[in-house]
Design a protein around this motif. Structure first.
Motif, PDB file in Angstrom:
ATOM      1  N   SER A   1      98.645  78.646  32.395  1.00  0.00           N
ATOM      2  CA  SER A   1      99.224  77.305  32.300  1.00  0.00           C
ATOM      3  C   SER A   1      98.888  76.537  33.569  1.00  0.00           C
ATOM      4  O   SER A   1      98.675  77.115  34.630  1.00  0.00           O
TER       5      SER A   1
ATOM      6  N   LEU B   1     102.887  69.787  31.309  1.00  0.00           N
ATOM      7  CA  LEU B   1     102.552  71.197  31.141  1.00  0.00           C
ATOM      8  C   LEU B   1     101.422  71.370  30.138  1.00  0.00           C
ATOM      9  O   LEU B   1     101.409  70.742  29.084  1.00  0.00           O
TER      10      LEU B   1
ATOM     11  N   ASP C   1      98.957  74.517  28.373  1.00  0.00           N
ATOM     12  CA  ASP C   1      98.412  75.860  28.150  1.00  0.00           C
ATOM     13  C   ASP C   1      96.983  75.656  27.661  1.00  0.00           C
ATOM     14  O   ASP C   1      96.747  75.453  26.459  1.00  0.00           O
TER      15      ASP C   1
ATOM     16  N   GLY D   1     105.494  77.148  32.360  1.00  0.00           N
ATOM     17  CA  GLY D   1     104.667  77.613  31.267  1.00  0.00           C
ATOM     18  C   GLY D   1     104.579  79.125  31.209  1.00  0.00           C
ATOM     19  O   GLY D   1     105.272  79.846  31.937  1.00  0.00           O
TER      20      GLY D   1
ATOM     21  N   GLN E   1     102.457  80.881  32.343  1.00  0.00           N
ATOM     22  CA  GLN E   1     101.979  81.367  33.640  1.00  0.00           C
ATOM     23  C   GLN E   1     103.111  82.000  34.449  1.00  0.00           C
ATOM     24  O   GLN E   1     102.875  82.921  35.241  1.00  0.00           O
TER      25      GLN E   1
ATOM     26  N   GLN F   1     103.576  71.052  23.509  1.00  0.00           N
ATOM     27  CA  GLN F   1     104.154  71.731  24.664  1.00  0.00           C
ATOM     28  C   GLN F   1     105.589  71.264  24.907  1.00  0.00           C
ATOM     29  O   GLN F   1     106.451  72.040  25.301  1.00  0.00           O
TER      30      GLN F   1
END
Length: 413
Positions: A41, A48, A50, A203, A205, A305
């Motif tokens: 992310s 945000l 991805d 995210g 991440q 998102q």
């Protein structure tokens, strides 16, 4: 043991974390500057993104969920019921299509129910295109199943097998479909990923970073050679590892290690496709995913998102989404509505970012079993070199199953 893990995606990081926690010396090599593989992310103008497609967490395997929440606690996640829609004939139809026939125009709904009742007659076809018609009936197949799958695979459906999709796509019974029409109830039942978790902040991440915390990871590392010398493995001529865990995509392996010609040819026979995602600003929505089957548009799906976490857009009155287009020829322009990339009804505002992914989906063509089984059989000959992950085992698995495979592999090791 001293173990090298090649690739810091979800599979490689999970295995490395589990092995380190068991007391092994583990070194992870990653070619990108950021860990996470496809489950990465980033933020663009505070929004945000991805970039390799949305990654959400859920699993019927309790041990997987317990393990993830032990590393990245449950209070850091938002739990969401999926609200997926299909953009069909200018309207939003609930997903899955075959359980939402009550939302279609009357004539289309009658055709779908009629054909579905008469479906599954005669022998089951061995190719995916004919199987879709055999299983769902001609109308559901023609309206949604065939065009959507033609877009997402970008490969002749008649040249694909059928066994792979079980458990990957909704397969309701005739009774369930008839019930949904009579009760005018399009709710999802027994569908994969009908609810899921997504990190509140950062995210997917955030989960990836938590798994990788404390690991010895070499990023920006290009693997040029993998060799076994005197019973020990080295990477780029360095290190003496007892075992290797490779998550490297199989087509990349012949370039970094010596393999028999037969195995190289099997690898050359593998099929896959690529993906471009485009992040854009849009009106706020509670739709999680929007599927777009029509060939009038290049995009096959939009992931919103801002429906996964309230912190995806700094402007809480707005949303953000990422459209997806399969293939290598798509060129991102500033006018993705007028060039028929996605419907104007989605309220596209402006492109914020885009990302190309070489490896997106494994294609289960009719040569899949022969190629994959032959490759795996070769690597079984050396228990010190192990394949793990979507692209190393050439099997399209969601994150939870990648983690489960990592658990099983680390137990074996």
């Amino acid at each position: 043991m001293k173990i090298a893990v090649l690739g810091a995606g979800v599979s490689g990081l999970s295995a490395a974390r589990m092995l380190k926690d068991k007391g092994h010396e583990v070194v992870v090599y990653e070619k990108n500057p950021t860990i996470g593989g496809l489950a990465r992310s980033r933020y663009v103008n505070g929004m945000l993104y991805d970039p390799h497609g949305g990654h959400i967490l859920n699993s019927k395997h309790k041990e997987v969920m317990d393990w993830v929440f032990s590393i990245y606690p449950k209070e850091n996640w938002q739990y969401t019921d999926r609200n997926a829609k299909i953009f069909f004939s200018g309207k939003y139809v609930s997903y899955p299509f075959e359980l939402s026939l009550c939302e279609l125009d009357a004539d289309d709904a009658v055709d779908c129910v009629h054909d579905f009742v008469l479906s599954q007659m005669g022998p089951e076809p061995d190719n995916f295109k004919d199987w879709l018609t055999w299983n769902f009936g001609k109308s559901i197949a023609d309206f949604y199943m065939i065009p959507y799958n033609e877009k997402i695979w970008a490969y002749p459906l008649e040249d694909m097998g059928t066994g792979w999709m079980r458990g990957k796509m909704p397969l309701p019974t005739k009774k369930e479909i008839i019930r949904s029409v009579i009760l005018k109830d399009p709710k999802e039942r027994k569908m994969p990923h009908s609810s899921f978790y997504y990190p509140l902040h950062g995210g997917i991440q955030s989960m990836v970073n938590a798994i990788g915390e404390g690991l010895n990871i070499h990023t920006d590392f290009t693997i040029k050679s993998i060799k076994k010398v005197n019973g020990k493995w080295n990477v780029n001529g360095e290190g003496e590892y007892d075992k290797i865990i490779s998550t490297i995509p199989l087509p990349e392996l012949p370039g970094v290690m010596e393999l028999p010609e037969k195995v190289v040819n099997l690898i050359k026979g593998l099929k896959y496709n690529s993906l471009t995602t485009v992040l854009f600003d849009c009106p706020k929505t509670d739709i999680t995913w929007l599927y777009i089957p029509s060939h009038d548009y290049k995009c096959h799906r939009v992931g919103y998102q801002s429906a996964l976490t309230p912190y995806a857009n700094p402007d809480t009155t707005r949303g953000c989404g990422a459209l997806e287009v399969i293939g290598t020829s798509f060129k991102v322009t500033d006018d993705i509505v007028n060039d028929n990339t996605l419907p104007k009804e989605l309220g596209f505002e402006k492109i914020l970012d885009h990302q190309f992914s070489e490896y997106a989906y494994v294609i289960h063509d009719k040569g899949y079993d022969t190629n994959v089984n032959g490759i795996k059989e070769y690597f079984k000959g050396d228990s010190t070199f192990n394949l793990l992950g979507r692209w190393a085992t050439w099997n399209y698995k969601n994150m939870d199953l990648c983690m489960l495979d990592a658990m099983e592999l680390t137990k074996d090791l």
